[in-house]
Design a protein around this motif. Structure first.
Motif, PDB file in Angstrom:
ATOM      1  N   TYR A 196       0.801  -1.226   0.000  1.00  0.00           N
ATOM      2  CA  TYR A 196       0.000   0.000   0.000  1.00  0.00           C
ATOM      3  C   TYR A 196       0.836   1.280   0.000  1.00  0.00           C
ATOM      4  N   LYS A 197       2.171   1.114  -0.135  1.00  0.00           N
ATOM      5  CA  LYS A 197       3.088   2.270  -0.168  1.00  0.00           C
ATOM      6  C   LYS A 197       2.865   3.172   1.032  1.00  0.00           C
ATOM      7  N   ALA A 198       2.789   2.568   2.181  1.00  0.00           N
ATOM      8  CA  ALA A 198       2.552   3.314   3.420  1.00  0.00           C
ATOM      9  C   ALA A 198       3.745   4.208   3.750  1.00  0.00           C
ATOM     10  N   PRO A 199       3.499   5.413   4.235  1.00  0.00           N
ATOM     11  CA  PRO A 199       4.586   6.328   4.604  1.00  0.00           C
ATOM     12  C   PRO A 199       5.189   5.972   5.962  1.00  0.00           C
ATOM     13  N   VAL A 200       5.957   4.900   5.976  1.00  0.00           N
ATOM     14  CA  VAL A 200       6.542   4.416   7.228  1.00  0.00           C
ATOM     15  C   VAL A 200       8.008   4.084   7.023  1.00  0.00           C
ATOM     16  N   VAL A 201       8.803   4.368   8.030  1.00  0.00           N
ATOM     17  CA  VAL A 201      10.225   4.025   8.031  1.00  0.00           C
ATOM     18  C   VAL A 201      10.445   2.916   9.047  1.00  0.00           C
ATOM     19  N   PHE A 202      11.029   1.820   8.590  1.00  0.00           N
ATOM     20  CA  PHE A 202      11.387   0.722   9.481  1.00  0.00           C
ATOM     21  C   PHE A 202      12.834   0.924   9.906  1.00  0.00           C
ATOM     22  N   PHE A 203      13.029   1.205  11.189  1.00  0.00           N
ATOM     23  CA  PHE A 203      14.369   1.548  11.685  1.00  0.00           C
ATOM     24  C   PHE A 203      14.858   0.428  12.593  1.00  0.00           C
ATOM     25  N   CYS A 204      15.735  -0.400  12.054  1.00  0.00           N
ATOM     26  CA  CYS A 204      16.274  -1.550  12.790  1.00  0.00           C
ATOM     27  C   CYS A 204      17.609  -1.178  13.433  1.00  0.00           C
ATOM     28  N   GLY A 259       5.203  10.246  -1.122  1.00  0.00           N
ATOM     29  CA  GLY A 259       4.399   9.163  -1.665  1.00  0.00           C
ATOM     30  C   GLY A 259       5.195   7.979  -2.176  1.00  0.00           C
ATOM     31  N   GLY A 260       6.489   7.929  -1.835  1.00  0.00           N
ATOM     32  CA  GLY A 260       7.342   6.861  -2.330  1.00  0.00           C
ATOM     33  C   GLY A 260       7.236   5.563  -1.560  1.00  0.00           C
ATOM     34  N   GLY A 261       6.531   5.582  -0.433  1.00  0.00           N
ATOM     35  CA  GLY A 261       6.340   4.364   0.326  1.00  0.00           C
ATOM     36  C   GLY A 261       7.377   4.137   1.403  1.00  0.00           C
ATOM     37  N   PRO A 262       7.445   2.909   1.907  1.00  0.00           N
ATOM     38  CA  PRO A 262       8.297   2.604   3.062  1.00  0.00           C
ATOM     39  C   PRO A 262       9.772   2.481   2.715  1.00  0.00           C
ATOM     40  N   SER A 263      10.586   2.595   3.739  1.00  0.00           N
ATOM     41  CA  SER A 263      12.027   2.369   3.627  1.00  0.00           C
ATOM     42  C   SER A 263      12.470   1.559   4.841  1.00  0.00           C
ATOM     43  N   PHE A 264      13.582   0.876   4.685  1.00  0.00           N
ATOM     44  CA  PHE A 264      14.149   0.070   5.770  1.00  0.00           C
ATOM     45  C   PHE A 264      15.570   0.549   6.032  1.00  0.00           C
ATOM     46  N   ILE A 265      15.844   0.911   7.276  1.00  0.00           N
ATOM     47  CA  ILE A 265      17.180   1.358   7.674  1.00  0.00           C
ATOM     48  C   ILE A 265      17.751   0.358   8.677  1.00  0.00           C
ATOM     49  N   GLU A 266      18.939  -0.138   8.388  1.00  0.00           N
ATOM     50  CA  GLU A 266      19.656  -0.966   9.359  1.00  0.00           C
ATOM     51  C   GLU A 266      20.768  -0.118   9.958  1.00  0.00           C
ATOM     52  N   ALA A 267      20.599   0.286  11.205  1.00  0.00           N
ATOM     53  CA  ALA A 267      21.615   1.061  11.909  1.00  0.00           C
ATOM     54  C   ALA A 267      22.524   0.067  12.632  1.00  0.00           C
ATOM     55  N   VAL A 268      23.734  -0.085  12.118  1.00  0.00           N
ATOM     56  CA  VAL A 268      24.667  -1.076  12.661  1.00  0.00           C
ATOM     57  C   VAL A 268      25.367  -0.474  13.873  1.00  0.00           C
ATOM     58  N   THR A 269      24.982  -0.935  15.045  1.00  0.00           N
ATOM     59  CA  THR A 269      25.507  -0.380  16.286  1.00  0.00           C
ATOM     60  C   THR A 269      25.870  -1.526  17.221  1.00  0.00           C
TER      61      THR A 269
END
Length: 376
Positions: A196-204, A259-269
């Motif tokens: 659904y191209k939800a405006p959400v950022v997945f921050f791992c 409107g580009g949809g979700p993104s996934f960020i892997e923060a390596v810590t």
């Protein structure tokens, strides 16, 4: 059955971590600010004064974390989930958010809460065990901590869909750890968000340890790479670099707003302390691994840069420390001075409307409490 403790299992050092080798980095461990070609423009506005403010945030949040750990050790808190070592990941991303964005977190994102306006005193009640929640989520744009692993990824996706239907250009962000990527909730959230191209950022926040299990057992490939299978673009970032974290988060939020949809960020810590204060990390990880990551300390990195710029003076450093101590004292005073709740308040706010089962349970519990008075 043997009582022998299993030998520590390595999660990996910074030098051997493939995710970190390819991660976005703007501020090197030695404190040098680089011209990162793709994301550097996202933080071009972060000058010395702005970086000093981020440094202040990280020092204060570390002081909150230390004080809360001490409070637990002294019997004033039932439990505490330390964030030591993850300050840059939390501060850099949280300071990229707008006030109308909404954050959904796990139990470790106390740095995010601080940036969203949650007072240190409001962090205490749930860990002291006197309430189920510490603040009004809508007053700060952040849900209260989610203990069920990865459940907040679904909450964030649902909220983002609501924003989409409302025609808002705000976004949602879900914070979770490396272990949460193995939960079904995270996969379901990624499916819905991508569809659904939800405006959400997945921050791992890949802090390398899901309690006592190393990330090398969680996944045979990078966590960021998992998102591609769901049609979600992803990026790995040096999670101990506050500027790089802010840059990639700003880029992901801009994509969501457009409107580009979700993104996934892997923060390596790296989690420098225990999983919670009930955990003993010396039972499962090597001291050498901890020491290697200690050299990547996110606060030390910023301080090296600011000192080289001549802006982190002894006076400014003292002001920051005084601020941190003041916040910690206020939090301690609020914690110790917190009254115990009335036992009968257990039945309040369970249902929106009166409920016969609750009335019956309330009556029985009152009789139970009265029995102790009779015994005296």
């Amino acid at each position: 059955m043997s009582n022998t403790v299993a030998a520590p299992r390595a999660s990996g050092t910074p030098d051997s971590d493939p995710a970190l080798r390819g991660a976005v980095r703007i501020l090197t461990p030695s404190g040098e600010r680089t011209d990162e070609p793709e994301y550097g423009c996202q933080v071009a506005d972060v000058d010395d004064e702005a970086l000093l403010a981020l440094h202040d945030d990280m020092v204060v949040v570390r002081r909150i974390d230390t004080e809360a750990t001490n409070l637990q050790r002294q019997g004033e808190l039932a439990l505490w989930p330390p964030l030591l070592g993850q300050e840059a990941a939390q501060i850099g991303s949280a300071r990229a958010l707008r006030s109308d964005d909404f954050a959904f977190t796990s139990y470790r994102e106390n740095g995010v809460a601080y940036c969203r306006g949650v007072t240190p005193a409001q962090l205490m009640p749930v860990w002291r065990g006197v309430t189920a929640s510490g603040w009004d989520p809508y007053s700060v744009g952040m849900a209260t901590p989610q203990v069920i692993i990865a459940a907040q990824t679904l909450h964030a996706t649902g909220y983002a869909l609501g924003l989409q239907y409302d025609g808002s250009d705000a976004a949602a962000i879900a914070y979770f750890g490396d272990g949460a990527t193995s939960e079904g909730d995270a996969s379901e959230a990624l499916v819905f968000a991508a569809t659904y191209k939800a405006p959400v950022v997945f921050f791992c926040q890949n802090n390398h340890w899901a309690i006592s299990e190393p990330v090398t057992l969680q996944s045979g490939s990078s966590l960021a790479g998992r998102a591609a299978g769901f049609g979600v673009p992803s990026v790995a970032v040096d999670g101990n670099d506050v500027l790089a974290v802010m840059a990639v988060t700003r880029a992901a939020l801009a994509r969501a707003r457009a409107g580009g949809g979700p993104s996934f960020i892997e923060a390596v810590t790296y989690r420098m302390g225990p999983h919670t204060t009930a955990d003993d990390p010396t039972r499962y990880r090597e001291p050498a691994e901890l020491e290697a990551w200690r050299r990547m300390d996110p606060i030390d990195r910023v301080e090296k840069h600011l000192v080289s710029r001549g802006v982190l003076t002894d006076e400014r450093r003292a002001e920051t420390q005084a601020h941190a101590d003041q916040v910690a004292k206020a939090m301690r005073d609020a914690c110790i001075g917190m009254p115990d709740p009335d036992p009968m308040s257990l039945f309040e706010h369970v249902y929106a409307e009166p409920h016969s089962d609750i009335d019956r349970q309330r009556t029985r519990f009152a009789a139970y409490l009265d029995s102790f008075e009779d015994a005296r």
